[in-house]
Design a protein around this motif. Structure first.
Motif, PDB file in Angstrom:
ATOM      1  N   TYR A   1      -5.114  -2.060   1.278  1.00  0.00           N
ATOM      2  CA  TYR A   1      -4.090  -2.383   2.237  1.00  0.00           C
ATOM      3  C   TYR A   1      -3.129  -0.953   2.130  1.00  0.00           C
ATOM      4  CZ  TYR A   1      -0.325  -3.865   5.128  1.00  0.00           C
ATOM      5  OH  TYR A   1       0.772  -4.241   5.933  1.00  0.00           O
ATOM      6  N   PHE A   2      -2.789  -0.786   0.812  1.00  0.00           N
ATOM      7  CA  PHE A   2      -1.646   0.284   0.797  1.00  0.00           C
ATOM      8  C   PHE A   2      -2.529   1.640   1.017  1.00  0.00           C
ATOM      9  CE2 PHE A   2       0.359  -2.760  -2.476  1.00  0.00           C
ATOM     10  CZ  PHE A   2       1.245  -2.815  -1.796  1.00  0.00           C
ATOM     11  N   ALA A   3      -3.489   1.835   0.556  1.00  0.00           N
ATOM     12  CA  ALA A   3      -4.112   3.016   1.106  1.00  0.00           C
ATOM     13  C   ALA A   3      -4.130   3.462   2.584  1.00  0.00           C
ATOM     14  CB  ALA A   3      -5.597   3.137   0.499  1.00  0.00           C
ATOM     15  N   ALA A   4      -4.792   2.352   3.346  1.00  0.00           N
ATOM     16  CA  ALA A   4      -4.652   2.387   4.676  1.00  0.00           C
ATOM     17  C   ALA A   4      -3.393   2.384   5.472  1.00  0.00           C
ATOM     18  CB  ALA A   4      -5.251   1.150   5.277  1.00  0.00           C
ATOM     19  N   SER A   5      -2.318   2.094   4.926  1.00  0.00           N
ATOM     20  CA  SER A   5      -0.860   2.095   5.475  1.00  0.00           C
ATOM     21  C   SER A   5      -0.128   3.256   4.760  1.00  0.00           C
ATOM     22  CB  SER A   5       0.174   0.660   4.893  1.00  0.00           C
ATOM     23  OG  SER A   5      -0.641  -0.533   5.243  1.00  0.00           O
ATOM     24  N   ARG A   6      -0.781   4.163   4.044  1.00  0.00           N
ATOM     25  CA  ARG A   6      -0.328   5.240   3.488  1.00  0.00           C
ATOM     26  C   ARG A   6       1.187   5.133   2.699  1.00  0.00           C
ATOM     27  NH1 ARG A   6      -2.594   7.108   8.426  1.00  0.00           N
ATOM     28  NH2 ARG A   6      -4.060   9.150   7.888  1.00  0.00           N
TER      29      ARG A   6
ATOM     30  N   ALA B   1     -11.281  -6.590   5.369  1.00  0.00           N
ATOM     31  CA  ALA B   1     -10.951  -5.150   5.214  1.00  0.00           C
ATOM     32  C   ALA B   1     -11.781  -4.483   6.045  1.00  0.00           C
ATOM     33  CB  ALA B   1     -11.144  -4.846   3.800  1.00  0.00           C
ATOM     34  N   SER B   2     -13.171  -4.836   6.265  1.00  0.00           N
ATOM     35  CA  SER B   2     -14.094  -4.193   7.035  1.00  0.00           C
ATOM     36  C   SER B   2     -13.689  -4.235   8.564  1.00  0.00           C
ATOM     37  CB  SER B   2     -15.378  -4.459   6.760  1.00  0.00           C
ATOM     38  OG  SER B   2     -15.644  -5.949   7.240  1.00  0.00           O
ATOM     39  N   ILE B   3     -12.899  -5.056   8.865  1.00  0.00           N
ATOM     40  CA  ILE B   3     -12.758  -5.071  10.418  1.00  0.00           C
ATOM     41  C   ILE B   3     -11.511  -4.316  10.704  1.00  0.00           C
ATOM     42  CG2 ILE B   3     -11.935  -6.551  12.252  1.00  0.00           C
ATOM     43  CD1 ILE B   3     -13.801  -8.658  10.783  1.00  0.00           C
ATOM     44  N   ASP B   4     -10.318  -4.720  10.121  1.00  0.00           N
ATOM     45  CA  ASP B   4      -9.086  -3.765  10.396  1.00  0.00           C
ATOM     46  C   ASP B   4      -8.087  -3.933   9.391  1.00  0.00           C
ATOM     47  OD1 ASP B   4      -7.181  -2.657  12.564  1.00  0.00           O
ATOM     48  OD2 ASP B   4      -6.189  -4.444  12.493  1.00  0.00           O
TER      49      ASP B   4
ATOM     50  N   PRO C   1       0.685   0.381  -8.709  1.00  0.00           N
ATOM     51  CA  PRO C   1       0.666  -1.037  -9.063  1.00  0.00           C
ATOM     52  C   PRO C   1      -0.525  -1.837  -8.737  1.00  0.00           C
ATOM     53  CG  PRO C   1       2.441  -0.542  -7.550  1.00  0.00           C
ATOM     54  CD  PRO C   1       1.833   0.890  -8.002  1.00  0.00           C
ATOM     55  N   SER C   2      -0.781  -1.850  -7.739  1.00  0.00           N
ATOM     56  CA  SER C   2      -1.919  -2.609  -7.189  1.00  0.00           C
ATOM     57  C   SER C   2      -3.229  -2.363  -7.988  1.00  0.00           C
ATOM     58  CB  SER C   2      -2.504  -2.173  -5.703  1.00  0.00           C
ATOM     59  OG  SER C   2      -2.683  -0.983  -5.375  1.00  0.00           O
ATOM     60  N   SER C   3      -3.359  -1.049  -8.392  1.00  0.00           N
ATOM     61  CA  SER C   3      -4.755  -0.630  -9.197  1.00  0.00           C
ATOM     62  C   SER C   3      -4.452  -1.439 -10.831  1.00  0.00           C
ATOM     63  CB  SER C   3      -5.176   0.656  -9.323  1.00  0.00           C
ATOM     64  OG  SER C   3      -4.043   1.264  -9.824  1.00  0.00           O
ATOM     65  N   SER C   4      -3.438  -1.107 -11.208  1.00  0.00           N
ATOM     66  CA  SER C   4      -2.882  -1.796 -12.433  1.00  0.00           C
ATOM     67  C   SER C   4      -3.309  -3.169 -12.716  1.00  0.00           C
ATOM     68  CB  SER C   4      -1.596  -1.188 -12.995  1.00  0.00           C
ATOM     69  OG  SER C   4      -1.325  -1.953 -14.215  1.00  0.00           O
TER      70      SER C   4
ATOM     71  N   THR D   1      -5.885 -12.651  -9.101  1.00  0.00           N
ATOM     72  CA  THR D   1      -4.891 -11.591  -9.038  1.00  0.00           C
ATOM     73  C   THR D   1      -5.724 -10.400  -9.118  1.00  0.00           C
ATOM     74  OG1 THR D   1      -3.283 -12.880 -10.464  1.00  0.00           O
ATOM     75  CG2 THR D   1      -3.112 -10.460 -10.708  1.00  0.00           C
ATOM     76  N   GLY D   2      -6.627 -10.245  -9.855  1.00  0.00           N
ATOM     77  CA  GLY D   2      -7.488  -9.032  -9.759  1.00  0.00           C
ATOM     78  C   GLY D   2      -8.129  -8.698  -8.444  1.00  0.00           C
ATOM     79  N   ILE D   3      -8.522  -9.777  -8.009  1.00  0.00           N
ATOM     80  CA  ILE D   3      -9.420  -9.553  -6.753  1.00  0.00           C
ATOM     81  C   ILE D   3      -8.365  -9.284  -5.504  1.00  0.00           C
ATOM     82  CG2 ILE D   3     -10.574 -10.804  -4.885  1.00  0.00           C
ATOM     83  CD1 ILE D   3     -11.775 -12.434  -7.446  1.00  0.00           C
ATOM     84  N   ASN D   4      -7.208  -9.871  -5.578  1.00  0.00           N
ATOM     85  CA  ASN D   4      -6.304  -9.543  -4.368  1.00  0.00           C
ATOM     86  C   ASN D   4      -5.515  -8.450  -4.594  1.00  0.00           C
ATOM     87  OD1 ASN D   4      -6.613 -12.252  -3.339  1.00  0.00           O
ATOM     88  ND2 ASN D   4      -4.921 -13.036  -4.264  1.00  0.00           N
ATOM     89  N   ASN D   5      -5.317  -8.041  -5.749  1.00  0.00           N
ATOM     90  CA  ASN D   5      -4.729  -6.647  -5.906  1.00  0.00           C
ATOM     91  C   ASN D   5      -5.673  -5.397  -5.373  1.00  0.00           C
ATOM     92  OD1 ASN D   5      -1.730  -6.323  -6.875  1.00  0.00           O
ATOM     93  ND2 ASN D   5      -2.692  -8.070  -7.872  1.00  0.00           N
ATOM     94  N   ALA D   6      -6.746  -5.666  -5.695  1.00  0.00           N
ATOM     95  CA  ALA D   6      -7.816  -4.658  -5.327  1.00  0.00           C
ATOM     96  C   ALA D   6      -7.886  -4.657  -3.639  1.00  0.00           C
ATOM     97  CB  ALA D   6      -9.325  -5.032  -5.599  1.00  0.00           C
TER      98      ALA D   6
END
Length: 196
Positions: free
Chosen positions: A63-68, A115-118, A75-78, A53-58
Motif C-alpha cells: 500500500y505504501f509503495a503504491a501510495s508513494r 492488492a491484485s485488484i486495486d 517500518p512496514s518491512s521491519s 502482524t507480519g502478514i499485514n505489514n507486508a
C-alpha cells in the motif's frame, strides 16, 4: 509571501512524522523477541497476533509503495520481518490449532486478492487489518491471569509509532492511516494497562 512561509513552517513538523514513525517501528518487536528468547515466557502472548502482524505489514508495504509513501516502506518491512519472526518463535513454543491456521490463511488470501485488484481496495481492506491482527493480542492478554510474557517496550514503541501515523493520516486525509493509528493507540494503551 509571509502566509506561505508560515503555512510551510506549520506543515514541516507533519512531514517528519513518517520519519519518527519509522524510528519507533523498526525496533518495536525487539523488546518482545529479546524477552521471549531470554525468559521463554509466553504468558499473555498471542501467536496469531505476531503472524498477522507480519502478514499485514507486508500488505502495508504494498500500500505504501503504491501510495508513494517511500519512507513508510522501512517500518512496514521491519514490522513484517520482525513480527513474522516473533510469530515463528511463538509457534515453536505452542502450536496453533488448524482453525486458527485456516483463519490466518483466509486473511492472507483476502489481502492478496485486494492488492491484485486495486490500491484503494487494499487500503479499504487494511482499515480492518489492524483490528484483525491486534484483537488476538488483547484477548490473550486479558484472558491470562498473569500476562508476564508481555514486553512493555514493544507496546510503548507501537503506541509511539501509531500515534505518528494517526496524525500523519489526519493531515493527509488518509482514512486507512487514520483508522490504523487510532486503533493502534487504543490497543497499545489496553496492552500497556494489562502488562503493568
Amino acid at each position: 509571501m509571509w502566509s506561505l512561509i508560515a503555512q510551510t513552517a506549520l506543515m514541516e513538523p507533519i512531514t517528519v512524522l513518517p520519519v519518527l514513525a519509522a524510528g519507533f517501528a523498526v525496533p518495536q518487536f525487539v523488546p518482545q523477541i529479546r524477552k521471549l528468547g531470554r525468559t521463554n515466557d509466553t504468558a499473555g502472548l498471542s501467536t496469531p497476533w505476531a503472524l498477522l502482524t507480519g502478514i499485514n505489514n507486508a500488505a502495508w508495504f504494498g500500500y505504501f509503495a503504491a501510495s508513494r509513501y517511500w519512507f513508510a516502506l522501512i517500518p512496514s518491512s521491519s514490522a513484517a520481518l520482525l513480527g513474522g519472526w516473533l510469530g515463528i518463535m511463538l509457534n515453536r513454543r505452542r502450536t496453533m490449532t488448524d482453525r486458527v491456521r485456516a483463519i490466518i490463511g483466509a486473511w492472507t488470501v483476502v489481502l492478496v486478492v485486494a492488492a491484485s485488484i486495486d490500491r484503494r481496495l487494499l487500503g479499504a481492506t487494511l482499515t480492518g487489518a489492524f483490528l484483525v491482527q491486534v484483537v488476538p493480542a488483547v484477548v490473550a492478554a486479558y484472558r491470562t491471569r498473569r500476562p508476564t510474557g508481555i514486553a512493555q517496550g514493544t507496546w510503548l514503541l507501537i503506541l509511539a509509532e501509531l500515534s505518528c501515523w494517526a496524525l500523519f493520516g489526519a493531515t493527509h486525509h488518509d482514512g486507512p492511516l487514520i483508522i490504523l493509528g487510532t486503533t493502534g493507540v487504543i490497543s497499545a494503551l489496553l496492552m500497556l494497562n494489562r502488562a503493568r
